[in-house]
Write a protein that holds these residues in place. Structure first.
Motif, short mmCIF file in Angstrom:
data_model
loop_
_atom_site.label_atom_id
_atom_site.label_comp_id
_atom_site.label_asym_id
_atom_site.label_seq_id
_atom_site.Cartn_x
_atom_site.Cartn_y
_atom_site.Cartn_z
N GLY A 46 -45.62 26.63 -47.92
CA GLY A 46 -44.92 27.33 -46.68
C GLY A 46 -44.23 28.19 -46.68
N ILE A 47 -43.17 28.58 -47.84
CA ILE A 47 -42.79 29.43 -48.08
C ILE A 47 -43.77 30.69 -48.33
N PHE A 48 -44.70 30.44 -49.30
CA PHE A 48 -46.00 31.26 -49.67
C PHE A 48 -46.45 32.01 -48.17
N LEU A 49 -46.66 31.06 -47.23
CA LEU A 49 -47.36 31.49 -46.13
C LEU A 49 -46.21 32.52 -45.25
N ILE A 50 -44.98 32.15 -45.20
CA ILE A 50 -44.04 32.90 -44.59
C ILE A 50 -43.99 34.27 -45.12
N ASP A 58 -38.20 40.79 -41.33
CA ASP A 58 -37.55 40.53 -42.31
C ASP A 58 -36.45 39.55 -42.33
N PRO A 59 -35.69 39.67 -41.29
CA PRO A 59 -34.70 38.32 -40.87
C PRO A 59 -35.44 36.99 -40.77
N SER A 60 -36.67 37.05 -39.95
CA SER A 60 -36.99 35.64 -39.72
C SER A 60 -37.75 35.07 -41.12
N VAL A 61 -38.28 36.09 -41.94
CA VAL A 61 -38.83 35.53 -43.18
C VAL A 61 -37.59 35.13 -44.00
N ILE A 62 -36.42 35.79 -43.85
CA ILE A 62 -35.55 35.27 -44.95
C ILE A 62 -35.05 33.86 -44.40
N TYR A 63 -34.78 33.38 -42.85
CA TYR A 63 -34.30 32.41 -42.09
C TYR A 63 -35.47 31.42 -42.60
N GLY A 64 -36.55 31.79 -42.41
CA GLY A 64 -37.84 30.68 -42.50
C GLY A 64 -37.74 30.17 -44.07
N ILE A 65 -37.69 31.08 -45.14
CA ILE A 65 -37.41 30.75 -46.34
C ILE A 65 -36.18 29.75 -46.47
#
Length: 162
Positions: A46-50, A58-65
Motif C-alpha cells: 500500500g505504501i509503495f502504491l501511494i 506531496d502532503p497527501s503522500v506523506i499523510y497516506g504513508i
C-alpha cells in the motif's frame, strides 16, 4: 483403570481452549508470525502504491504513508484480539446452528496403556503413544493434544480433593 474423571464443560472452557490454541499454543506460533508478515507486506505494498502512483500531492503522500504505518502497527498489536473476536463469532454461529464443537458431559478414564473418552454419543480410546503434546495452561486447564487441531480438555479443578 487408574483414574476416572467425570467432566462437565461449558462454552467458556471450549472458548478458552480455542483462544489458547489459536494464540498461545505450540501450533499457533508460526501461524501468527505468518499473519504478521502478510499484514506487513500488504501495508508495504500500500505504501509503495501511494509513493509511486502519480496524481498525489506531496502532503497527501506523506499523510497516506503515516496512516498506513499507524494502521499496520494497529493490526500488528491487535492481531490476537482480532483472532479472539473471530473465534467468539464462530462459536456463536455454531451454537445458533445447533452444533457445538465439544461434548458438554464426558468421562475420561485413564488406563495402563491408553485413555478413553466416553460421551453419550461415542467412546474414543487413545494410546498414550498417540498423544502429541500436553499443555497445562494457567494452572487451570490441561489440554491433551492428539493432533495439531484437537485436544481433550481436562480442567485442573478435577484434581482438587474435597
Amino acid at each position: 483403570m487408574k483414574f476416572k474423571f467425570k467432566i462437565r464443560l461449558i462454552d467458556k472452557d471450549y472458548l478458552d481452549f480455542n483462544v489458547f490454541h489459536s494464540t498461545r499454543s505450540y501450533y499457533s506460533r508460526n501461524m501468527i508470525i505468518q499473519y504478521r508478515i502478510i499484514i506487513a507486506v500488504l501495508f508495504a505494498l500500500g505504501i509503495f502504491l501511494i509513493v509511486f502512483t502519480r496524481g498525489f500531492s506531496d502532503p497527501s503522500v506523506i499523510y497516506g504513508i503515516i496512516i498506513m504505518i499507524i494502521s499496520c502497527v494497529f493490526f500488528q498489536v491487535l492481531i490476537k484480539k482480532f483472532i479472539v473476536f473471530a473465534l467468539k463469532l464462530q462459536m456463536k454461529a455454531m451454537k445458533n446452528s445447533g452444533k457445538i464443537g465439544y461434548s458438554p458431559e464426558s468421562t475420561l478414564e485413564f488406563y495402563e496403556n491408553y485413555f478413553s473418552e466416553i460421551t453419550p454419543q461415542v467412546k474414543h480410546e487413545v494410546k498414550y503413544s498417540a498423544v502429541e503434546r500436553i499443555s497445562i495452561v494457567d494452572k487451570e486447564m490441561i489440554y491433551i493434544y492428539v493432533s495439531g487441531t484437537s485436544a481433550y480438555i481436562l480442567p485442573i479443578y478435577y484434581f482438587e480433593s474435597g
